[in-house]
Design an enzyme around this catalytic site. Structure first.
Site, PDB file in Angstrom:
ATOM      1  N   ASP A 290       0.808  -1.219   0.000  1.00 13.28           N
ATOM      2  CA  ASP A 290       0.000   0.000   0.000  1.00 13.28           C
ATOM      3  C   ASP A 290       0.842   1.271   0.000  1.00 13.28           C
ATOM      4  OD1 ASP A 290      -2.393  -1.440   0.014  1.00 13.28           O
ATOM      5  OD2 ASP A 290      -2.407  -1.615   2.190  1.00 13.28           O
TER       6      ASP A 290
ATOM      7  N   LYS B 158     -11.839  -4.537  -3.733  1.00 11.87           N
ATOM      8  CA  LYS B 158     -13.079  -4.723  -2.940  1.00 11.87           C
ATOM      9  C   LYS B 158     -14.304  -4.326  -3.768  1.00 11.87           C
ATOM     10  CE  LYS B 158     -10.801  -4.370   1.502  1.00 11.87           C
ATOM     11  NZ  LYS B 158      -9.479  -3.799   1.129  1.00 11.87           N
TER      12      LYS B 158
ATOM     13  N   SER C 110     -11.257  -6.491   9.262  1.00 10.43           N
ATOM     14  CA  SER C 110     -10.433  -6.589  10.468  1.00 10.43           C
ATOM     15  C   SER C 110     -10.503  -5.368  11.384  1.00 10.43           C
ATOM     16  CB  SER C 110      -8.974  -6.797  10.045  1.00 10.43           C
ATOM     17  OG  SER C 110      -8.552  -5.730   9.225  1.00 10.43           O
TER      18      SER C 110
ATOM     19  N   PRO D 234      -6.027 -10.485   6.982  1.00  3.42           N
ATOM     20  CA  PRO D 234      -5.266  -9.281   7.351  1.00  3.42           C
ATOM     21  C   PRO D 234      -5.438  -8.950   8.832  1.00  3.42           C
ATOM     22  CG  PRO D 234      -7.355  -8.656   6.346  1.00  3.42           C
ATOM     23  CD  PRO D 234      -7.383 -10.150   6.502  1.00  3.42           C
TER      24      PRO D 234
ATOM     25  N   ILE E 224      -2.471  -8.728  11.094  1.00  2.00           N
ATOM     26  CA  ILE E 224      -1.248  -8.990  11.857  1.00  2.00           C
ATOM     27  C   ILE E 224      -0.364  -7.737  11.810  1.00  2.00           C
ATOM     28  CG2 ILE E 224       0.907 -10.364  11.894  1.00  2.00           C
ATOM     29  CD1 ILE E 224      -1.522 -12.030  12.619  1.00  2.00           C
TER      30      ILE E 224
ATOM     31  N   LEU F 204       0.293 -13.025  15.705  1.00  2.00           N
ATOM     32  CA  LEU F 204       0.645 -14.037  14.705  1.00  2.00           C
ATOM     33  C   LEU F 204       0.433 -15.467  15.206  1.00  2.00           C
ATOM     34  CD1 LEU F 204       1.735 -14.574  11.856  1.00  2.00           C
ATOM     35  CD2 LEU F 204       4.022 -14.612  12.823  1.00  2.00           C
ATOM     36  N   ASN F 205       0.904 -15.769  16.419  1.00  2.00           N
ATOM     37  CA  ASN F 205       0.823 -17.155  16.888  1.00  2.00           C
ATOM     38  C   ASN F 205      -0.612 -17.637  17.041  1.00  2.00           C
ATOM     39  OD1 ASN F 205       3.472 -17.860  16.848  1.00  2.00           O
ATOM     40  ND2 ASN F 205       3.881 -17.003  18.884  1.00  2.00           N
TER      41      ASN F 205
HETATM   42  O1  O7E Z   1      -2.631  -3.222   8.406  1.00  2.00           O
HETATM   43  P1  O7E Z   1      -1.634  -3.520   7.345  1.00  2.00           P
HETATM   44  O2  O7E Z   1      -0.752  -2.370   7.018  1.00  2.00           O
HETATM   45  O3  O7E Z   1      -0.874  -4.800   7.609  1.00  2.00           O
HETATM   46  O4  O7E Z   1      -2.444  -3.768   5.978  1.00  2.00           O
HETATM   47  C1  O7E Z   1      -3.512  -4.636   5.889  1.00  2.00           C
HETATM   48  C2  O7E Z   1      -3.986  -4.686   4.465  1.00  2.00           C
HETATM   49  O5  O7E Z   1      -5.115  -5.542   4.396  1.00  2.00           O
HETATM   50  C3  O7E Z   1      -4.430  -3.364   3.888  1.00  2.00           C
HETATM   51  O6  O7E Z   1      -4.152  -3.392   2.496  1.00  2.00           O
HETATM   52  C4  O7E Z   1      -5.924  -3.348   4.099  1.00  2.00           C
HETATM   53  O7  O7E Z   1      -6.585  -2.588   3.125  1.00  2.00           O
HETATM   54  C5  O7E Z   1      -6.246  -4.821   3.931  1.00  2.00           C
HETATM   55  N1  O7E Z   1      -7.427  -5.307   4.654  1.00  2.00           N
HETATM   56  C6  O7E Z   1      -7.545  -5.126   6.004  1.00  2.00           C
HETATM   57  O8  O7E Z   1      -6.667  -4.569   6.655  1.00  2.00           O
HETATM   58  N2  O7E Z   1      -8.679  -5.555   6.628  1.00  2.00           N
HETATM   59  C7  O7E Z   1      -9.671  -6.208   5.994  1.00  2.00           C
HETATM   60  O9  O7E Z   1     -10.640  -6.605   6.618  1.00  2.00           O
HETATM   61  C8  O7E Z   1      -9.543  -6.449   4.625  1.00  2.00           C
HETATM   62  C9  O7E Z   1      -8.388  -6.041   3.989  1.00  2.00           C
HETATM   63  C10 O7E Z   1      -8.197  -6.476   2.663  1.00  2.00           C
HETATM   64  O10 O7E Z   1      -7.149  -6.523   2.112  1.00  2.00           O
HETATM   65  O11 O7E Z   1      -9.268  -6.955   2.051  1.00  2.00           O
HETATM   66  C11 O7E Z   1      -9.045  -7.726   1.009  1.00  2.00           C
HETATM   67  C12 O7E Z   1      -8.081  -8.842   1.332  1.00  2.00           C
END
Ligand code: O7E
Length: 223
Positions: free
Chosen positions: A9, A61, A121, A173, A175, A182-183
């Site tokens: 990103d 998305k 997440s 996503p 972590i 992670l664990n």
């Molecule tokens: O928090 P980071 O920096 O480790 O990034 C997490 C990535 O996953 C980021 O690109 C964000 O847009 C994506 N993501 C989530 O964080 N939460 C979600 O619920 C869904 C996504 C996502 O990528 O959706 C499609 C897989």
């Protein structure tokens, strides 16, 4: 072994290209979303695919009516190995993307994945998404999508959603920067599943070392 998907990103093309040069040997897949595509153009998808030969998934998305979803899928799957869409818009919208993916598979002789989001997440996902997430997971199973997205930030929800989707791979996503452990997550996920890590790699002082560390932790956990 659980696989590592980098969320690339960053909002600068050169930074993205340098980053994948440095760390692609430690990761299994690269997720490209709006921050990179809107700053660098859609061609960055082909460029990164050509440069790394890794699995490249476009995280757009997609959440529109079937005919618009088809157009977005056509433009994306030209080069990407997969596309992420929302399921809450209804199964016809997901099926429209699956139809295009199948066409591209026939044309290119390469797998084109359609990955559907169930529960996100971030904290706000409990407001509207969580109440329908189990149902979305059931729909994902019926549609036999190639992967679903479920949160590393809520291991109990990850467990529940995994139980519903069975052998459909999970892409998870949360972590690192979002606080997911992670664990705890590795105790739930299996060998076809992925964790997504973004900022904990690309914003760390030494992205190469950080990617290497994650790759070793995944290896270690899997023996
Ligand atoms: O928090 P980071 O920096 O480790 O990034 C997490 C990535 O996953 C980021 O690109 C964000 O847009 C994506 N993501 C989530 O964080 N939460 C979600 O619920 C869904 C996504 C996502 O990528 O959706 C499609 C897989």
């Amino acid at each position: 072994m659980v696989k590592l998907m980098l969320a690339l990103d960053v909002m600068d093309k050169n930074k993205a290209l340098t980053m994948v040069d440095e760390i692609s040997k430690y990761i299994d897949a690269i997720k490209i979303g709006y921050p990179l595509v809107l700053s660098s153009g859609l061609d960055i998808v082909k460029e990164i695919k050509d440069k790394t030969n890794k699995e490249v998934i476009c995280d757009f998305k997609v959440a529109d009516i079937p005919s618009t979803n088809e157009k977005i899928a056509k433009l994306t799957l030209n080069y990407a190995d997969g596309i992420i869409c929302h399921g809450f818009v209804g199964r016809d919208s997901v099926e429209a993307i699956q139809k295009i993916a199948k066409q591209y598979e026939i044309k290119t002789h390469h797998k084109k994945k359609v990955i559907m989001v169930t529960e996100m997440s971030h904290p706000g996902a409990v407001e509207f998404m969580q109440p329908i997430a189990d149902k979305l997971a059931e729909v994902a199973k019926i549609l036999n999508v190639d992967g679903i997205v479920a949160p590393s930030t809520r291991p109990e929800r990850l467990t529940k959603i995994k139980k519903i989707v069975g052998n459909i791979p999970i892409i998870s996503p949360g972590i690192g920067a979002q606080g997911g452990e992670l664990n705890a997550v590795l105790d739930i996920l299996g060998e076809d599943d992925y964790i997504i890590v973004g900022r904990a790699i690309y914003k760390s002082e030494n992205p190469k070392e950080s990617a290497y560390k994650y790759s070793m932790l995944l290896k270690g956990h899997n023996g």
